[in-house]
Design an enzyme around this catalytic site. Structure first.
Site, PDB file in Angstrom:
ATOM      1  N   ASP A  18      64.332 -15.113 -14.109  1.00 28.91           N
ATOM      2  CA  ASP A  18      63.113 -14.396 -13.706  1.00 28.91           C
ATOM      3  C   ASP A  18      62.410 -15.137 -12.569  1.00 28.91           C
ATOM      4  OD1 ASP A  18      61.250 -12.380 -13.785  1.00 28.91           O
ATOM      5  OD2 ASP A  18      60.081 -13.263 -15.423  1.00 28.91           O
ATOM      6  N   ASN A  66      63.984  -2.194 -16.659  1.00 28.38           N
ATOM      7  CA  ASN A  66      63.889  -2.377 -15.199  1.00 28.38           C
ATOM      8  C   ASN A  66      64.017  -1.061 -14.413  1.00 28.38           C
ATOM      9  OD1 ASN A  66      65.433  -5.671 -15.269  1.00 28.38           O
ATOM     10  ND2 ASN A  66      63.269  -5.158 -15.054  1.00 28.38           N
TER      11      ASN A  66
END
Ligand code: IPE
Ligand code: IPE
Ligand code: MG
Length: 248
Positions: A18, A66
């Protein structure tokens, strides 16, 4: 590999990569540049884990959530994923890595689904590290598909309700034929699981770092491994029972 290495290196490492977007924004670049840099960091991670004797590396490439990102970013990520597979899989194959994918691949276009199957077939017989790539993956989806497969077995009379136990569930979730993750690493500063391997992470050591994914390198991996080595894994027992033997 030395005996010490076999004891101290986690067998299975699961990573949430991330911070690509923030890495790019901090440099005045578009988020896409962060994802490109993220691919380079991922290549380094795969090599470093294989060199250190990790048996299974699971990486989160795209979550089932996502899809909620701007359409342009989603398309860019899909293109990058396809291109990266085209470019990297042959080298992974040469290095003996076995590439597998977890997640609902039915939502991908045909070209991507074919690439995924090609990569799996090409590397299926390799005996090196298993690289498990989570794409359109969600922990809740995983538990749902496991439940469905058990229900189908039940409906077909292959099993009875009595045979539904933890072992069967453990075998039915993704990667059920592999050792469970020993070490979880998340970069980017957030301390959450974001619907990653919900069942599989039940007893995993959790390691969080503020480093943004493109900045994560072999030294950062070694730091995470050192932190893992320092933990006493008790699995419900007392510290006295486990003694000084780490990772009992
Ligand atoms: C992780 O980086 C990559 C993917 C989710 C594909 P992000 O894109 O989430 O980066 P941040 O969190 O916005 O910085
Ligand atoms: C998790 O990162 C998914 C991947 C790295 C592929 P996100 O950046 O999407 O996680 P949240 O939404 O901030 O929790
Ligand atoms: Mg993020």
């Amino acid at each position: 590999m030395s005996i010490a290495a076999t004891i101290t290196v986690p067998r299975h490492v699961a990573v949430i990569m991330d911070g690509n977007g923030r890495w790019a924004t901090a440099r005045g670049l578009p988020r896409t540049a962060g994802h490109q840099a993220g691919v380079d960091a991922t290549r380094r991670l795969v090599e470093a884990c294989a060199e250190r004797g990790v048996e299974v590396l699971t990486i989160f490439a795209f979550s089932s959530e996502n899809w909620r990102r701007p359409q342009q970013e989603v398309s860019m990520l899909m293109e990058l994923f396809l291109r990266t597979l085209q470019r990297e899989v042959t080298r992974l194959h040469k290095n003996g890595i076995c590439v597998r994918f977890i997640g609902d691949r039915t939502r991908f276009d045909t070209a991507l689904q074919q690439r995924i199957s090609w990569a799996e077939e090409l590397t299926a017989r390799n005996s090196g590290m298993v690289l498990l790539i989570a794409v359109n993956y969600g922990g809740r989806w995983d538990l749902t598909q496991a439940t469905r497969s058990i229900a189908e077995a039940l409906a077909a009379g292959r099993i009875t309700p009595d045979s539904i136990d933890e072992q069967l569930l453990a075998r039915s979730v993704c990667g059920g034929d592999l050792p469970e993750p020993d070490l979880f690493i998340r970069t980017g500063g957030e301390r959450r699981l974001s619907n990653y391997l919900l069942w599989q992470l039940a007893y995993t050591e959790l390691y969080f770092t503020d480093l943004l994914w493109p900045d994560f390198d072999a030294a950062a991996l070694d730091e995470a491994f050192a932190c893992f080595r320092a933990k006493q894994r008790r699995f419900g027992r007392t510290g006295e029972q486990v003694g000084d033997g780490k990772h009992a």
